[in-house]
Design a protein around this motif. Sequence first.
Motif, mmCIF file in Angstrom:
data_model
loop_
_atom_site.group_PDB
_atom_site.id
_atom_site.type_symbol
_atom_site.label_atom_id
_atom_site.label_comp_id
_atom_site.label_asym_id
_atom_site.label_seq_id
_atom_site.Cartn_x
_atom_site.Cartn_y
_atom_site.Cartn_z
ATOM 1 N N SER A 1 -26.883 -6.288 9.804
ATOM 2 C CA SER A 1 -26.306 -5.239 10.211
ATOM 3 C C SER A 1 -25.353 -5.245 11.454
ATOM 4 C CB SER A 1 -27.241 -4.134 10.110
ATOM 5 O OG SER A 1 -26.535 -2.755 10.382
ATOM 6 N N ASN B 1 -32.274 -8.222 8.283
ATOM 7 C CA ASN B 1 -31.646 -7.374 7.972
ATOM 8 C C ASN B 1 -30.944 -6.710 9.315
ATOM 9 O OD1 ASN B 1 -31.875 -7.234 5.132
ATOM 10 N ND2 ASN B 1 -34.011 -6.807 5.411
ATOM 11 N N THR C 1 -24.350 -11.570 1.078
ATOM 12 C CA THR C 1 -25.080 -10.278 1.080
ATOM 13 C C THR C 1 -24.522 -9.188 0.450
ATOM 14 O OG1 THR C 1 -24.754 -9.398 3.198
ATOM 15 C CG2 THR C 1 -26.643 -10.629 2.899
ATOM 16 N N LEU D 1 -32.839 -13.025 -0.609
ATOM 17 C CA LEU D 1 -31.703 -12.263 -0.874
ATOM 18 C C LEU D 1 -31.885 -11.980 -2.647
ATOM 19 C CD1 LEU D 1 -29.317 -10.332 -0.601
ATOM 20 C CD2 LEU D 1 -27.988 -12.417 -0.812
ATOM 21 N N PRO E 1 -31.067 -5.100 0.756
ATOM 22 C CA PRO E 1 -31.717 -5.865 1.713
ATOM 23 C C PRO E 1 -32.531 -7.257 1.593
ATOM 24 C CG PRO E 1 -32.326 -3.361 1.864
ATOM 25 C CD PRO E 1 -31.792 -3.622 0.503
ATOM 26 N N LEU E 2 -32.493 -8.194 2.545
ATOM 27 C CA LEU E 2 -33.293 -9.289 2.225
ATOM 28 C C LEU E 2 -34.787 -8.736 2.302
ATOM 29 C CD1 LEU E 2 -31.704 -11.807 4.907
ATOM 30 C CD2 LEU E 2 -31.079 -11.200 2.379
#
Length: 331
Positions: free
Chosen positions: A316, A312, A45, A6, A12-13
Amino acid sequence: MKAMVLEAANKPLTFKEVDKPTLNPGEALVKIKTAALNRRDYWITIGKYAGIKYPTILGSDGAGIVAEVGSEADKHWIGQEVIINPGYGWGDNPNYQSDDFKILGLPDDGTFAEYVKIVTTNLHPKPSHLTWEQAAAVPLAGLTAYRALFTKGKVTKGDKVLITGVGSGTGTFALQWAVAAGCQVFVTSGSGEKIDRAKHLGAAAGVNYKAQDWAEQLLHLAGGFDVIIDSALGDGFAKLPDLCNAGARIVVFGGTAGNIPPLNGRKIFWRQLQIMGTMMGTPADFEAMLALLNEHKVVPVVDEIFSLADANKAISKMENSTQFGKIVLRA
């Protein structure tokens, strides 16, 4: 080694090459087979967590094989299959964590990587009846639910237990631990499907908290509860004291629905109720949790498995709270 990094909040990672950790005495390098997500990872995140640093490797839960150790005294760990206790530095008082308490995955780099560094005192043999995916699901959520139920809630066989928001990882573990302990368990969820799944895991009944009369339904079904495990707070919390038997314990470890609303304190003192907060657990809590898991051969609920590179997508899914049980990454 490869890791999901991160770089900043609300981004996004990134799956990238990073340096493999170097070891100090008393530390081990674990080759990660599987890792699991927690709500904590999602909050980090989006930048809504204390003490965030960038870049960072997320992940508190992990299972794998010890690849290296930092001192000769720990050589017996090499090659062993382990799960990781992600909390360290609890301190001397079992009632609360010290100022030095840390959770793997922030500030120290976590398990969303090919390797992770951890002190050897936080290594535990992987339960033999679990797959790698199931083993990774256990540590943080399992420990949090165990301490809420047993250390704080003091549940005993035959108690009536209410678990709010059963679809979460902690909620699902709380259900499984309470059933294993011989409690009569009731649940709430915003999903009828999740309530049905909870019944398959041993819940006696459940109600949808979106219903106007959800509290009245629970009273009709159970007649009152000895222990309530809540991770939401919010406006609905005001109804929980009305669901309690005399001397009941309400244990809280989250606040996804907001703050505690105004409460009628007279009900609390007249009925000798206890409202307690908790988080994670002591090393002794972790060992006791594993003993319960191994004795009853409890199998954690794994909702879905993603590859490490697809972390990711996993985050989500957690953002949308559609899971029942734990979301796992396979390295």
